[in-house]
Enzyme design. Structure first.
Site, PDB file in Angstrom:
ATOM      1  N   LYS A  25       0.783  -1.051  -0.085  1.00  0.00           N
ATOM      2  CA  LYS A  25       0.251   0.529  -0.354  1.00  0.00           C
ATOM      3  C   LYS A  25       1.012   0.966   0.206  1.00  0.00           C
ATOM      4  O   LYS A  25       0.519   2.289   0.755  1.00  0.00           O
ATOM      5  CB  LYS A  25      -0.762   0.286   0.951  1.00  0.00           C
ATOM      6  CG  LYS A  25      -2.384  -1.201   0.854  1.00  0.00           C
ATOM      7  CD  LYS A  25      -3.670  -1.099   0.469  1.00  0.00           C
ATOM      8  CE  LYS A  25      -3.472  -2.407  -0.109  1.00  0.00           C
ATOM      9  NZ  LYS A  25      -4.959  -2.364  -1.503  1.00  0.00           N
ATOM     10  N   ALA A  62       3.046   6.866   1.405  1.00  0.00           N
ATOM     11  CA  ALA A  62       2.305   7.962   0.039  1.00  0.00           C
ATOM     12  C   ALA A  62       1.314   8.786   0.791  1.00  0.00           C
ATOM     13  O   ALA A  62      -0.166   9.225   0.845  1.00  0.00           O
ATOM     14  CB  ALA A  62       1.513   6.431  -0.400  1.00  0.00           C
ATOM     15  N   LEU A  64      -2.205   9.931   3.777  1.00  0.00           N
ATOM     16  CA  LEU A  64      -2.531   9.014   4.437  1.00  0.00           C
ATOM     17  C   LEU A  64      -3.731   7.517   3.583  1.00  0.00           C
ATOM     18  O   LEU A  64      -3.984   8.035   2.294  1.00  0.00           O
ATOM     19  CB  LEU A  64      -4.083  10.611   4.571  1.00  0.00           C
ATOM     20  CG  LEU A  64      -5.136   9.697   4.335  1.00  0.00           C
ATOM     21  CD1 LEU A  64      -4.911   9.664   6.134  1.00  0.00           C
ATOM     22  CD2 LEU A  64      -6.526  11.055   5.092  1.00  0.00           C
ATOM     23  N   GLY A 109       0.661  13.021   3.312  1.00  0.00           N
ATOM     24  CA  GLY A 109       0.594  12.958   5.246  1.00  0.00           C
ATOM     25  C   GLY A 109       2.691  12.100   4.959  1.00  0.00           C
ATOM     26  O   GLY A 109       3.517  12.341   6.611  1.00  0.00           O
ATOM     27  N   GLU A 112       4.190  15.086   5.274  1.00  0.00           N
ATOM     28  CA  GLU A 112       3.410  15.775   7.095  1.00  0.00           C
ATOM     29  C   GLU A 112       4.712  15.272   7.819  1.00  0.00           C
ATOM     30  O   GLU A 112       5.832  15.254   9.231  1.00  0.00           O
ATOM     31  CB  GLU A 112       2.959  15.444   7.393  1.00  0.00           C
ATOM     32  CG  GLU A 112       1.901  16.508   6.346  1.00  0.00           C
ATOM     33  CD  GLU A 112       0.191  16.463   6.903  1.00  0.00           C
ATOM     34  OE1 GLU A 112       0.333  17.334   7.598  1.00  0.00           O
ATOM     35  OE2 GLU A 112      -0.827  16.114   6.063  1.00  0.00           O
ATOM     36  N   GLU A 132      -3.150  16.834  -1.864  1.00  0.00           N
ATOM     37  CA  GLU A 132      -4.437  17.068  -0.748  1.00  0.00           C
ATOM     38  C   GLU A 132      -5.166  17.863  -1.878  1.00  0.00           C
ATOM     39  O   GLU A 132      -6.672  18.115  -1.474  1.00  0.00           O
ATOM     40  CB  GLU A 132      -4.031  18.172  -0.127  1.00  0.00           C
ATOM     41  CG  GLU A 132      -3.730  16.795   1.680  1.00  0.00           C
ATOM     42  CD  GLU A 132      -2.595  16.342   1.579  1.00  0.00           C
ATOM     43  OE1 GLU A 132      -1.134  17.105   0.569  1.00  0.00           O
ATOM     44  OE2 GLU A 132      -1.488  16.094   2.407  1.00  0.00           O
ATOM     45  N   ARG A 135      -7.377  16.166  -4.540  1.00  0.00           N
ATOM     46  CA  ARG A 135      -8.469  14.600  -3.406  1.00  0.00           C
ATOM     47  C   ARG A 135      -9.307  15.600  -2.532  1.00  0.00           C
ATOM     48  O   ARG A 135     -10.196  15.422  -2.613  1.00  0.00           O
ATOM     49  CB  ARG A 135      -7.468  14.429  -2.953  1.00  0.00           C
ATOM     50  CG  ARG A 135      -6.115  13.557  -3.044  1.00  0.00           C
ATOM     51  CD  ARG A 135      -6.893  11.721  -4.017  1.00  0.00           C
ATOM     52  NE  ARG A 135      -5.343  11.865  -4.247  1.00  0.00           N
ATOM     53  CZ  ARG A 135      -4.928  11.634  -5.321  1.00  0.00           C
ATOM     54  NH1 ARG A 135      -5.742  11.791  -6.254  1.00  0.00           N
ATOM     55  NH2 ARG A 135      -4.179  11.016  -5.814  1.00  0.00           N
ATOM     56  N   GLY A 140      -3.953  17.270   7.183  1.00  0.00           N
ATOM     57  CA  GLY A 140      -3.818  17.184   9.059  1.00  0.00           C
ATOM     58  C   GLY A 140      -3.016  16.667   9.940  1.00  0.00           C
ATOM     59  O   GLY A 140      -3.732  16.283  10.830  1.00  0.00           O
TER      60      GLY A 140
HETATM   61  C1  1HE Z   1      -2.799   3.578  -1.608  1.00  0.00           C
HETATM   62  C2  1HE Z   1      -2.148   5.147  -1.675  1.00  0.00           C
HETATM   63  C3  1HE Z   1      -3.053   5.544  -0.574  1.00  0.00           C
HETATM   64  C4  1HE Z   1      -1.320   3.370  -2.664  1.00  0.00           C
HETATM   65  N1  1HE Z   1      -4.107   5.419   0.728  1.00  0.00           N
HETATM   66  N2  1HE Z   1      -4.407   3.439  -0.334  1.00  0.00           N
HETATM   67  N3  1HE Z   1      -2.165  10.283  -0.630  1.00  0.00           N
HETATM   68  C5  1HE Z   1      -2.413  10.657  -2.099  1.00  0.00           C
HETATM   69  O1  1HE Z   1      -2.658  10.727  -3.185  1.00  0.00           O
HETATM   70  C6  1HE Z   1      -1.229   9.495  -3.116  1.00  0.00           C
HETATM   71  C7  1HE Z   1      -2.228   8.401  -3.280  1.00  0.00           C
HETATM   72  N4  1HE Z   1      -0.505   7.243  -4.321  1.00  0.00           N
HETATM   73  C8  1HE Z   1      -0.707   7.292  -4.827  1.00  0.00           C
HETATM   74  O2  1HE Z   1      -0.584   8.863  -5.922  1.00  0.00           O
HETATM   75  C9  1HE Z   1       0.951   6.100  -5.792  1.00  0.00           C
HETATM   76  O3  1HE Z   1      -0.125   5.435  -5.298  1.00  0.00           O
HETATM   77  C10 1HE Z   1       2.438   6.429  -5.811  1.00  0.00           C
HETATM   78  C11 1HE Z   1       3.269   7.760  -6.443  1.00  0.00           C
HETATM   79  C12 1HE Z   1       2.477   6.911  -3.955  1.00  0.00           C
HETATM   80  C13 1HE Z   1       2.902   5.301  -5.752  1.00  0.00           C
HETATM   81  O4  1HE Z   1       2.608   4.909  -6.897  1.00  0.00           O
HETATM   82  P1  1HE Z   1       2.829   3.416  -7.269  1.00  0.00           P
HETATM   83  O5  1HE Z   1       2.500   3.297  -8.768  1.00  0.00           O
HETATM   84  O6  1HE Z   1       3.775   2.804  -6.977  1.00  0.00           O
HETATM   85  O7  1HE Z   1       1.494   2.487  -6.614  1.00  0.00           O
HETATM   86  P2  1HE Z   1       0.078   1.780  -6.614  1.00  0.00           P
HETATM   87  O8  1HE Z   1      -0.005   1.082  -7.827  1.00  0.00           O
HETATM   88  O9  1HE Z   1      -0.489   3.211  -6.844  1.00  0.00           O
HETATM   89  O10 1HE Z   1      -0.518   1.647  -5.831  1.00  0.00           O
HETATM   90  C14 1HE Z   1      -0.480   0.482  -4.906  1.00  0.00           C
HETATM   91  C15 1HE Z   1      -1.247  -0.065  -4.246  1.00  0.00           C
HETATM   92  O11 1HE Z   1      -1.007   1.207  -3.081  1.00  0.00           O
HETATM   93  C16 1HE Z   1      -2.859   0.128  -4.463  1.00  0.00           C
HETATM   94  O12 1HE Z   1      -3.404  -0.344  -4.372  1.00  0.00           O
HETATM   95  P3  1HE Z   1      -4.192  -2.075  -4.820  1.00  0.00           P
HETATM   96  O13 1HE Z   1      -5.458  -3.189  -3.384  1.00  0.00           O
HETATM   97  O14 1HE Z   1      -4.843  -1.912  -6.436  1.00  0.00           O
HETATM   98  O15 1HE Z   1      -2.956  -2.809  -4.984  1.00  0.00           O
HETATM   99  C17 1HE Z   1      -3.335   1.243  -3.969  1.00  0.00           C
HETATM  100  O16 1HE Z   1      -4.689   1.616  -4.190  1.00  0.00           O
HETATM  101  C18 1HE Z   1      -2.512   1.428  -2.713  1.00  0.00           C
HETATM  102  N5  1HE Z   1      -2.545   3.046  -2.730  1.00  0.00           N
HETATM  103  N6  1HE Z   1      -1.431   4.988  -1.879  1.00  0.00           N
HETATM  104  C19 1HE Z   1      -4.822   4.113  -0.240  1.00  0.00           C
HETATM  105  N7  1HE Z   1      -2.472   7.082  -0.047  1.00  0.00           N
HETATM  106  C20 1HE Z   1      -3.407  13.498   7.836  1.00  0.00           C
HETATM  107  S1  1HE Z   1      -4.109  14.242   6.517  1.00  0.00           S
HETATM  108  C21 1HE Z   1      -3.055  13.566   4.868  1.00  0.00           C
HETATM  109  C22 1HE Z   1      -3.848  13.701   3.832  1.00  0.00           C
HETATM  110  C23 1HE Z   1      -3.086  13.089   2.703  1.00  0.00           C
HETATM  111  O17 1HE Z   1      -1.868  12.057   3.371  1.00  0.00           O
HETATM  112  S2  1HE Z   1      -3.463  13.184   1.125  1.00  0.00           S
HETATM  113  C24 1HE Z   1      -2.795  12.367  -0.189  1.00  0.00           C
HETATM  114  C25 1HE Z   1      -2.518  10.909  -0.341  1.00  0.00           C
END
Ligand code: 1HE
Length: 258
Positions: A25, A62, A64, A109, A112, A132, A135, A140
């Site tokens: 993940k 990655a 939250l 996060g 963060e 964020e 999204r 946070g």
């Molecule tokens: C996740 C998450 C996640 C991956 N929550 N499941 N964060 C984001 O918006 C970033 C979202 N993630 C990405 O943009 C990409 O996953 C990455 C650039 C980090 C990595 O890419 P990659 O190609 O190596 O991996 P992938 O194929 O996108 O992800 C592999 C698996 O991890 C996949 O799940 P699967 O069940 O299909 O295998 C994804 O769904 C899962 N995954 N990132 C849940 N973040 C205190 S407030 C903080 C607010 C925030 O942090 S908002 C930003 C959230």
């Protein structure tokens, strides 16, 4: 110390290695993992003098875990963010300095969390983003306070408004990381730095973790007084006196060019 399945904790002499361990993940921060981070730093043995925080797999973190982002009312959202604050405070104001070993995604996060550490070592694969904005949410986990202190509010605003992603080189220039190393070498460098940090007098490390960030927030006249109080306490320690004596009597290393 116990390791949960999402976090591995290893004690190696006087340093602790804390590794986020949800590589499938991308080390997304579920509530369980956030609480495990809090517990890990709260419960470090007293023999530990510095820690390394790293991520398993191809990415540091990655952010939250978006699969847990369900409908929350305002009160629940407030408490969720405060839970992150409490956990990341254990990293920043816990018992020992923390060196983050960064690679791949350091986003949302995850950024963060990295910002709560004291030193950040990035490798060439590192990239930084705050998705964020796209999204429909906001930071946070303390990012609104800590990230502008690293890179300035203007850069953070741009990242969140436009979705800008910083690569490793630009990120180091902007101030996300203090060290940039070739791909695959961040962990080794972080451990090397942690071993060096662990040799400092504990009161010096305490001053850097607990006094310096507070002094930086104080008006100058108050900051000068806090600095003087901290300096007096640090230099009164027998260990400090011994270290100065060692230098004056030729037993301690000189400062040498890097
Ligand atoms: C996740 C998450 C996640 C991956 N929550 N499941 N964060 C984001 O918006 C970033 C979202 N993630 C990405 O943009 C990409 O996953 C990455 C650039 C980090 C990595 O890419 P990659 O190609 O190596 O991996 P992938 O194929 O996108 O992800 C592999 C698996 O991890 C996949 O799940 P699967 O069940 O299909 O295998 C994804 O769904 C899962 N995954 N990132 C849940 N973040 C205190 S407030 C903080 C607010 C925030 O942090 S908002 C930003 C959230």
């Amino acid at each position: 110390m116990t390791s949960s399945k999402d976090i591995q904790i290893e004690i190696d002499g006087d340093i602790a290695i804390v590794r986020l361990n949800r590589p499938t993940k991308r080390n997304a921060l579920s509530d369980g993992l956030v609480l495990a981070i809090r517990d890990a730093f709260q419960a470090l043995p007293s023999t530990v003098r510095a820690a390394v925080l790293a991520g398993a797999g191809d990415h540091f973190c990655a952010g939250l875990d978006l699969s847990e982002l369900k409908e929350r009312d305002a009160g629940a959202g407030l408490h969720h963010s405060r839970m992150w604050h409490a956990a990341l405070e254990e990293v920043q104001y816990g018992p020992v300095p923390v060196i983050a070993a960064l690679h791949g995604a350091v986003v949302g996060g995850g950024l963060e969390l990295a910002a709560a550490c004291h030193v950040r070592v990035a490798d060439d694969s590192t990239f930084y983003a705050l998705p964020e904005g796209s999204r429909g949410i906001f930071v946070g986990g303390g990012g609104a306070v800590r990230i502008p202190r690293l890179i300035g509010a203007a850069r953070m605003t741009d990242m969140m408004l436009t979705g800008r992603v910083y690569n490793a080189v630009d990120g180091e220039r902007a101030g996300f990381a203090q060290y940039l190393v070739p791909q695959g070498q961040a962990f080794t460098k972080a451990v090397e730095l942690a071993r060096r940090v662990a040799q400092n007098a504990p009161l010096t490390n305490y001053a850097l973790m607990h006094a310096l960030p507070r002094i930086a927030e104080q008006p100058a006249d108050q900051g000068f007084l806090t600095e003087a109080l901290m300096a007096a306490i640090a230099q009164s320690a027998p260990e400090a006196k011994q270290r100065v004596r060692d230098f004056l009597e030729g037993r301690a290393a000189k400062v040498s060019k890097g």
